[in-house]
Design an enzyme around this catalytic site. Sequence first.
Site, PDB file in Angstrom:
ATOM      1  CG  HIS A  59      -1.857   1.165   1.282  1.00 49.77           C
ATOM      2  ND1 HIS A  59      -3.199   1.004   1.528  1.00 49.77           N
ATOM      3  CD2 HIS A  59      -1.669   2.502   1.117  1.00 49.77           C
ATOM      4  CE1 HIS A  59      -3.783   2.187   1.507  1.00 49.77           C
ATOM      5  NE2 HIS A  59      -2.870   3.116   1.270  1.00 49.77           N
TER       6      HIS A  59
ATOM      7  CG  HIS B   4      -0.761   7.156  -0.937  1.00 52.25           C
ATOM      8  ND1 HIS B   4      -1.984   7.349  -1.532  1.00 52.25           N
ATOM      9  CD2 HIS B   4      -1.001   6.454   0.199  1.00 52.25           C
ATOM     10  CE1 HIS B   4      -2.931   6.799  -0.779  1.00 52.25           C
ATOM     11  NE2 HIS B   4      -2.357   6.245   0.278  1.00 52.25           N
TER      12      HIS B   4
ATOM     13  CG  ASN C 116      -5.132   8.594  -3.128  1.00 52.78           C
ATOM     14  OD1 ASN C 116      -4.079   8.091  -3.511  1.00 52.78           O
ATOM     15  ND2 ASN C 116      -5.257   9.169  -1.946  1.00 52.78           N
TER      16      ASN C 116
ATOM     17  CE  LYS D  86      -7.952   2.231  -0.687  1.00 48.52           C
ATOM     18  NZ  LYS D  86      -6.736   2.544   0.013  1.00 48.52           N
TER      19      LYS D  86
ATOM     20  CG  HIS E  74      -9.862   4.405   3.533  1.00 52.70           C
ATOM     21  ND1 HIS E  74      -8.664   5.076   3.651  1.00 52.70           N
ATOM     22  CD2 HIS E  74     -10.628   4.843   4.572  1.00 52.70           C
ATOM     23  CE1 HIS E  74      -8.706   5.881   4.699  1.00 52.70           C
ATOM     24  NE2 HIS E  74      -9.892   5.757   5.274  1.00 52.70           N
TER      25      HIS E  74
ATOM     26  CG  HIS F  64      -4.899   2.136   5.865  1.00 49.33           C
ATOM     27  ND1 HIS F  64      -6.244   2.097   6.129  1.00 49.33           N
ATOM     28  CD2 HIS F  64      -4.772   2.861   4.722  1.00 49.33           C
ATOM     29  CE1 HIS F  64      -6.888   2.766   5.194  1.00 49.33           C
ATOM     30  NE2 HIS F  64      -6.016   3.229   4.331  1.00 49.33           N
TER      31      HIS F  64
ATOM     32  CG  ASP G 293      -1.660   4.813   3.993  1.00 51.17           C
ATOM     33  OD1 ASP G 293      -1.693   5.228   2.816  1.00 51.17           O
ATOM     34  OD2 ASP G 293      -2.480   5.157   4.853  1.00 51.17           O
TER      35      ASP G 293
HETATM   36  O1  DOR Z   1      -3.190   9.201   5.849  1.00 46.25           O
HETATM   37  C1  DOR Z   1      -3.605   8.953   4.726  1.00 46.25           C
HETATM   38  N1  DOR Z   1      -3.104   9.559   3.626  1.00 46.25           N
HETATM   39  N2  DOR Z   1      -4.605   8.097   4.599  1.00 46.25           N
HETATM   40  C2  DOR Z   1      -5.214   7.883   3.435  1.00 46.25           C
HETATM   41  O2  DOR Z   1      -6.128   7.109   3.401  1.00 46.25           O
HETATM   42  C3  DOR Z   1      -4.821   8.633   2.229  1.00 46.25           C
HETATM   43  C4  DOR Z   1      -3.453   9.112   2.315  1.00 46.25           C
HETATM   44  C5  DOR Z   1      -3.118  10.140   1.272  1.00 46.25           C
HETATM   45  O3  DOR Z   1      -3.399   9.911   0.089  1.00 46.25           O
HETATM   46  O4  DOR Z   1      -2.562  11.173   1.619  1.00 46.25           O
HETATM   47 ZN    ZN Z   2      -3.349   5.061   1.647  1.00 50.72          ZN
END
Ligand code: DOR
Ligand code: ZN
Length: 344
Positions: A14, A16, A42, A100, A137, A175, A247
């Site tokens: 997971h 980003h 996202n 997702k 999520h 998470h 995450d």
């Molecule tokens: O803390 C987080 N940041 N939780 C999420 O679900 C999204 C992520 C983000 O994209 O910044």
């Molecule tokens: Zn995330």
Amino acid sequence: MTQTLTLRRPDDWHLHLRDGAMLRAVLPETARHFARAIIMPNLVPPVVTAADAVAYRDRIMAALPDGMAFEPLMTLYLTEHTDPADVRAAAESGLIRAVKLYPAGATTNSHGGVRDMDKVRGVLEVMAELGLPLCIHGEVTTPEVDIFDREAVFIDTVLDPLRRATPGLRVVMEHITTADGVAYARSADDLAATITTHHLVINRNHILVGGIKPHYYCLPVAKREEHRLALRKAATSGDTRFFLGTDSAPHTDALKEHACGCAGCFTATNTMSILAEVFEQDNALDRLEGFTSLHGPAFYRLPVNGDTITLTKGAPVTYPSKIDIGEGHVTVFDPGFPLHWTVK
Ligand code: DOR
Ligand code: ZN
């Protein structure tokens, strides 16, 4: 005496990576230690179709510095308009490894997520047929539900009914932050859960006691100490249902240190050091490899990585406190205790 620990190369289930300058700055932080990662969709706009996923995968590979190896495992952002045929083709070609589900409004860039589960029934049925995991999520967004209860309420009111309505759907509870999440993940074979590095380290006091600490604010928000301990127990238990999904979620300091600060902890840089320390504290160093390198591939039905990494233990190691992304800085997660393990 130097202690060493050799593990199959880990994966991050997971992650980003964002786009543009941020992508270029943070990708090497992950690729340095991790062979593969499940890439969160996202973005603005989100990665919704197979064509979006191809284009994003190409941008990730173009951002990878020469000499580094990394395989992005792409996902699609589920919307009420997602076409089941597009998901089927993307999964059958190996382009995507998961879809997702963001409940609309749950977190960063989730406004295009799902409001009415009945509208995604067709996609979920295709996924169950293919064995394609749905990464969830798991928080309700109902304003009346206290933010610290949103995960537990989601399990009872959304996740459990969703799974009953779609038999065979394979779900990754993303998470998890509560003992409730741990217990539910243990309840069926078609379930697994990712656990972040930061949720093994911080509880809600870290965010709020002695002044608000925006760099510890993430979603789902860290809970009480008893929940952190339940996560530690699950992660270090050797149970194959639990594996690492950092995450790691970069935001610039300007957006974190703000009247309405963004959610996310950036842990890509020091995750392996922190995890080695955590597993050693819990007398579970022999289970670290399962958590970082074996359980994830098993659930995703992918081979384990062929090569290894070696960690060594010595004098405390330091990491840069910030990553420069050109248009600002991203603060690296501070675990609040010394780190002695470093990846060679
Ligand atoms: O803390 C987080 N940041 N939780 C999420 O679900 C999204 C992520 C983000 O994209 O910044
Ligand atoms: Zn995330």
